[in-house]
Design a protein around this motif. Structure first.
Motif, mmCIF file in Angstrom:
data_model
loop_
_atom_site.group_PDB
_atom_site.id
_atom_site.type_symbol
_atom_site.label_atom_id
_atom_site.label_comp_id
_atom_site.label_asym_id
_atom_site.label_seq_id
_atom_site.Cartn_x
_atom_site.Cartn_y
_atom_site.Cartn_z
ATOM 1 N N CYS A 231 24.940 2.559 10.099
ATOM 2 C CA CYS A 231 23.912 2.990 10.419
ATOM 3 C C CYS A 231 22.454 3.138 9.644
ATOM 4 C CB CYS A 231 24.382 4.362 10.383
ATOM 5 S SG CYS A 231 26.044 5.056 10.896
ATOM 6 N N LYS B 84 33.054 7.058 11.453
ATOM 7 C CA LYS B 84 32.144 8.347 11.585
ATOM 8 C C LYS B 84 33.598 8.701 11.841
ATOM 9 C CE LYS B 84 29.601 11.827 14.081
ATOM 10 N NZ LYS B 84 28.906 12.436 15.094
ATOM 11 N N ASP C 201 31.402 2.538 13.749
ATOM 12 C CA ASP C 201 30.316 2.482 12.545
ATOM 13 C C ASP C 201 31.140 4.192 11.338
ATOM 14 O OD1 ASP C 201 30.822 5.589 13.695
ATOM 15 O OD2 ASP C 201 29.282 5.705 14.891
ATOM 16 N N HIS D 44 38.467 7.934 12.790
ATOM 17 C CA HIS D 44 37.574 7.334 12.885
ATOM 18 C C HIS D 44 36.669 6.646 14.072
ATOM 19 C CE1 HIS D 44 37.109 7.610 8.615
ATOM 20 N NE2 HIS D 44 38.786 7.740 8.977
ATOM 21 N N GLY E 272 28.414 9.250 8.660
ATOM 22 C CA GLY E 272 28.193 9.812 10.372
ATOM 23 C C GLY E 272 29.076 11.775 9.818
#
Length: 466
Positions: free
Chosen positions: A454, A143, A141, A137, A460
């Motif tokens: 986000c 993602k 964020d 990751h 993400g």
């Protein structure tokens, strides 16, 4: 556990499911222990939650936070001195929770197809290790950048992530039967090299702080090797012992990378010095020891390669003899109050601190021991849990953005998780963080964690499968 270096009793050594640190370890007072990336903090997973201790002094062990958000914690990792903590509980071993412990809020959570065996993180990446897959990751964020599927069976969750985020190297086993190491670039998402490190399966891995060296040990536990990164060339080979096989519990470099400590299921902790011999060192002293050394060196050319290699291997520079053996433990080397110390956390809930003589080595002196739970009257007057820190109602300085959060509670948002078939699995409510205008500094423990929500409310996208 890695750890962290995430290594240990469930600790940074990556002992996961089935052991006291794994999803089968219910009912234990002491589920896991891990040192953070720069060994300034110790995290403990307990049957009621987790605890965080500050390691700034030898004499006093301050408990800076105690949480009961989740019982039976078997993985707990703190990101340097920030307020970001990753927690995995045996009640939901497939789910990872990320908390802002000072504000008492959950940042996000992710679910995975199988039990989580290890979590490693630095300022750029968060890596989750399952038995046959690894998830990478972006820590800012969360993602999901990459999923490494069908990795060799890794029931202990052994992996290591470099703490140097400029070179976010990830090391994990390349085979379930021999000691191959895959070195993966978690920043650029590509494989760097494969190192044939040992004949038997791997047991421990750790990077130095600059990510230029990688140390490894196999399940036999007799030899510890150090390789250059990213080239994968063998630099050092240290023999821990020849009499018996042992289980290496943890490996850890000193902050300057000059020393490497190794703990095992025996009572001895070894410290090796990474000191290459200079070309003139052989002629510096005409002592009996030097003479014998030269004779062995000359004779080694007539022996088989295995015997010759064994002769040339360096022994421990310094040692520590613990009070008991066969206990699970995790060790680290740290600078505390300007001196090099060896810290060993053991499964019976004690932290031992030793002085290390960087010039002469030898037997290290025990300077303090702390009991991590309960009354510490018998431990040299040390307060076991230090001063209690008030709960999340206490105000802590952080980004101005953090101070602007509404008093009534966080703004609702969701962060996407991933199920086994690749579909999105809805995450839990996370707080909305205000975005930092400049780069995130994590050295200050008062700073807010780097994870930003986000604005479109998603975490993400789909994972890219390899």
């Amino acid at each position: 556990m890695e750890e962290r270096r995430s290594l240990g009793i469930g600790m940074d050594t990556g002992e996961g499911a089935g052991g006291p640190g794994g999803p089968d370890g219910h009912g234990l007072l002491f589920g896991c222990a891990s040192f953070n990336q720069d060994s300034t903090s110790l995290a403990l997973g307990t049957n009621t939650g987790y605890k965080l201790f500050s390691l700034t002094t030898v004499e006093k062990l301050d408990c800076i936070h105690e949480s009961a958000e989740a019982p039976d914690v078997y993985i707990v990792e703190r990101l340097f001195s920030s307020s970001l903590v990753v927690v995995v509980s045996t009640t939901m071993p497939h789910c990872m929770n990320i908390y802002h412990f000072k504000k008492g809020t959950e940042i996000c959570n992710y679910s995975y197809p199988n039990n989580i065996l290890a979590v490693n993180l630095n300022r750029q990446r968060l890596v989750v290790c399952l038995e046959e897959s690894i998830y990478i990751h972006n820590i800012k964020d969360m993602k999901l950048l990459k999923t490494l599927l069908n990795t060799p069976s890794n029931p202990s969750g052994l992996c290591a992530l470099s703490t140097n985020h400029s070179n976010s190297y990830l090391a994990y086993p390349g085979s379930a039967t021999i000691g191959e190491i895959i070195v993966y670039d978690a920043n650029n998402l590509n494989t760097v090299t494969m190192i044939p490190a040992h004949d038997s399966p791997l047991a421990a891995l750790t990077f130095n702080s600059s990510a230029t060296k990688l140390a490894s040990a196999s399940e036999r536990g007799t030899v510890i090797r150090v390789f250059s990164i990213p080239e994968g060339l063998r630099l050092f080979e240290f023999r821990r012992g020849m009499k018996r096989y042992v289980n290496i519990r943890s490996l850890s470099f000193s902050p300057d990378g000059q020393f490497l400590c190794a703990s095992s299921n025996t009572e001895t902790v070894h410290i090796f010095k990474l000191e290459p011999l200079g070309p003139s060192e052989g002629d510096e002293a005409a002592t009996w020891t030097a003479y014998v050394g030269k004779m062995f060196s000359a004779a080694s050319s007539y022996f088989p390669a295995q015997v010759s290699g064994m002769m040339s291997q360096d022994r421990a520079f310094a040692t520590v003899h613990l009070l008991t053996s066969c206990q699970k433990n995790v060790c680290t080397l740290a600078i505390i109050q300007k001196l090099l110390r060896l810290l060993v956390a053991t499964a019976d809930g004690q932290l031992f601190i030793y002085n290390v003589n960087p010039l002469d080595g030898g037997e290290c002196m025990l300077v303090h021991k702390h009991r991590l739970f309960g009354d510490d009257d018998h431990n040299e007057g040390t307060e076991s849990e230090g001063s209690e820190v008030p709960g999340p109602t206490q105000a802590f300085p952080s980004y101005a953005a953090t101070a602007a959060l509404p008093a009534s509670g966080p703004v609702s948002a969701t962060l996407t998780g991933y199920s086994e078939d690749g579909g999105a699995k809805k995450g839990e409510v996370i707080p909305e963080h205000e975005f930092a205008a400049g780069p995130v500094c994590l050295d200050d423990e008062n700073e807010f964690p780097p994870i930003n929500w986000c604005r479109d409310g998603t975490g993400g996208g789909q994972a890219r499968r390899s």
